[in-house]
Motif scaffolding. Structure first.
Motif, mmCIF file in Angstrom:
data_model
loop_
_atom_site.group_PDB
_atom_site.id
_atom_site.type_symbol
_atom_site.label_atom_id
_atom_site.label_comp_id
_atom_site.label_asym_id
_atom_site.label_seq_id
_atom_site.Cartn_x
_atom_site.Cartn_y
_atom_site.Cartn_z
ATOM 1 N N GLN A 186 19.195 51.853 57.482
ATOM 2 C CA GLN A 186 19.797 50.752 56.735
ATOM 3 C C GLN A 186 20.542 51.259 55.505
ATOM 4 N N LEU A 187 20.021 52.325 54.886
ATOM 5 C CA LEU A 187 20.664 52.854 53.687
ATOM 6 C C LEU A 187 21.945 53.618 54.006
ATOM 7 N N ALA A 188 21.990 54.265 55.172
ATOM 8 C CA ALA A 188 23.125 55.134 55.495
ATOM 9 C C ALA A 188 24.480 54.429 55.371
ATOM 10 N N PRO A 189 24.707 53.258 55.996
ATOM 11 C CA PRO A 189 26.030 52.629 55.857
ATOM 12 C C PRO A 189 26.315 52.133 54.445
ATOM 13 N N LEU A 190 25.268 51.842 53.669
ATOM 14 C CA LEU A 190 25.486 51.387 52.294
ATOM 15 C C LEU A 190 26.076 52.498 51.431
ATOM 16 N N PHE A 191 25.728 53.748 51.752
ATOM 17 C CA PHE A 191 26.225 54.877 50.969
ATOM 18 C C PHE A 191 27.267 55.695 51.721
ATOM 19 N N GLY A 192 27.631 55.261 52.930
ATOM 20 C CA GLY A 192 28.687 55.941 53.666
ATOM 21 C C GLY A 192 28.318 57.326 54.135
ATOM 22 N N CYS A 193 27.081 57.497 54.581
ATOM 23 C CA CYS A 193 26.648 58.804 55.080
ATOM 24 C C CYS A 193 25.739 58.578 56.285
ATOM 25 N N SER A 194 25.227 59.653 56.849
ATOM 26 C CA SER A 194 24.381 59.542 58.028
ATOM 27 C C SER A 194 22.919 59.368 57.618
ATOM 28 N N PRO A 195 22.080 58.819 58.522
ATOM 29 C CA PRO A 195 20.641 58.736 58.219
ATOM 30 C C PRO A 195 20.024 60.093 57.933
ATOM 31 N N ALA A 196 20.507 61.140 58.603
ATOM 32 C CA ALA A 196 19.979 62.480 58.343
ATOM 33 C C ALA A 196 20.269 62.914 56.905
ATOM 34 N N THR A 197 21.451 62.566 56.412
ATOM 35 C CA THR A 197 21.785 62.901 55.024
ATOM 36 C C THR A 197 20.888 62.128 54.062
ATOM 37 N N VAL A 198 20.653 60.863 54.343
ATOM 38 C CA VAL A 198 19.743 60.063 53.504
ATOM 39 C C VAL A 198 18.376 60.731 53.444
ATOM 40 N N CYS A 199 17.872 61.160 54.591
ATOM 41 C CA CYS A 199 16.564 61.815 54.652
ATOM 42 C C CYS A 199 16.554 63.081 53.801
ATOM 43 N N ARG A 200 17.603 63.885 53.915
ATOM 44 C CA ARG A 200 17.658 65.139 53.159
ATOM 45 C C ARG A 200 17.744 64.872 51.657
ATOM 46 N N VAL A 201 18.512 63.858 51.269
ATOM 47 C CA VAL A 201 18.641 63.533 49.843
ATOM 48 C C VAL A 201 17.286 63.118 49.274
ATOM 49 N N ILE A 202 16.570 62.267 49.994
ATOM 50 C CA ILE A 202 15.263 61.798 49.511
ATOM 51 C C ILE A 202 14.274 62.953 49.421
ATOM 52 N N GLN A 203 14.266 63.812 50.434
ATOM 53 C CA GLN A 203 13.345 64.951 50.407
ATOM 54 C C GLN A 203 13.690 65.936 49.308
ATOM 55 N N ARG A 204 14.973 66.073 48.998
ATOM 56 C CA ARG A 204 15.404 67.013 47.967
ATOM 57 C C ARG A 204 15.181 66.467 46.563
#
Length: 256
Positions: free
Chosen positions: A67-85
């Motif tokens: 759900q967050l991915a389209p809000l920020f214009g990136c992929s779900p995998a990128t969202v996951c990496r950002v949160i983990q980082r």
């Protein structure tokens, strides 16, 4: 595809619960802790401000990564990496120490947080699979001083406190706890024993104790505006990082 949410005043205040000045201070903390990364490898598709906002929105709304991915214009995998980082970089800072701690008053209590990870939680008295997290706040400022690692939700508060290591943070400080913390060295209410009613002075002491200790419950209520603490889907250290990050966001939200 471009994202909808950007680190701009309107979106920051709407989706993170922070005013723009507070968000800028949070961004500075993350940058000083190395949030921009080592500078090697493939660059992030989002600037640091947007990545910090993404993590704050995740904790605030508990939306899924899809759900967050389209809000920020990136992929779900990128969202996951950002949160983990960035999640661990939002951890609350150690409590400041000063020479004279006699005038300080802190409050400790445990709160149950529903979790999905069966290695972290346990069936608890809130009728959900939860973890017990010990939290210390300052009675005057209502700021979170420290949080402990989660333990299974069926762990008694006294045991969770003894195993948490937070006692070392509280050296020289008066700390209030409720009746569950008896024999832990904390200031707890007077107990009513069989054939021994409370004395008038003890009743008034307990009333004042309840009045002051209620501040930690108010802090929990504000922290749980961040919906990650109502149903945490993170595994492993995810809940610990989420609690620490929410404590930091809570403290920045109280800052002027």
């Amino acid at each position: 595809m471009g994202g909808v949410l950007k680190a701009e005043a309107l979106w920051v205040e709407t989706f993170t619960g922070l005013r723009i000045r507070q968000f800028e201070r949070l961004l500075k903390v993350v940058r000083e802790r190395g949030g921009d990364g080592p500078g090697r490898g493939r660059p992030w598709c989002l600037p640091l401000a947007d990545r910090v906002m993404l993590v704050a929105v995740y904790y605030r709304t508990n939306l899924t990564m899809r759900q967050l991915a389209p809000l920020f214009g990136c992929s779900p995998a990128t969202v996951c990496r950002v949160i983990q980082r960035l999640g661990p970089l939002l951890a609350i800072e150690p409590a400041p120490r000063s020479g004279d701690a006699t005038d300080r008053l802190w409050i400790v209590d445990g709160t149950l947080i529903p979790v999905r990870d069966r290695n972290v939680g346990a069936s608890s008295r809130n009728y959900r699979f939860s973890a017990n997290v010990q939290v210390i706040i300052d009675a005057d400022t209502r700021l979170v001083i420290a949080t402990a690692r989660p333990v299974p939700g069926n762990t008694a508060d006294a045991k969770a406190w003894r195993d948490s290591g937070l006692a070392g943070v509280c050296q020289g400080v008066t700390v209030l706890g409720d009746g569950a913390y008896i024999n832990t060295g904390l200031v707890v209410p007077h107990r009513k024993r069989p054939a021994r009613p409370l004395l008038p002075g003890e009743e008034s002491d307990n009333a004042e104790h309840r009045r002051v200790r209620a501040r930690v419950e108010h802090a929990f209520a504000r922290m749980k505006h961040y919906k990650i603490l109502r149903d945490c889907r993170q595994r492993g250290n995810g809940l610990h990082h989420a609690v620490q990050a929410v404590a930091t966001l809570h403290n920045h939200a109280l800052a002027t």
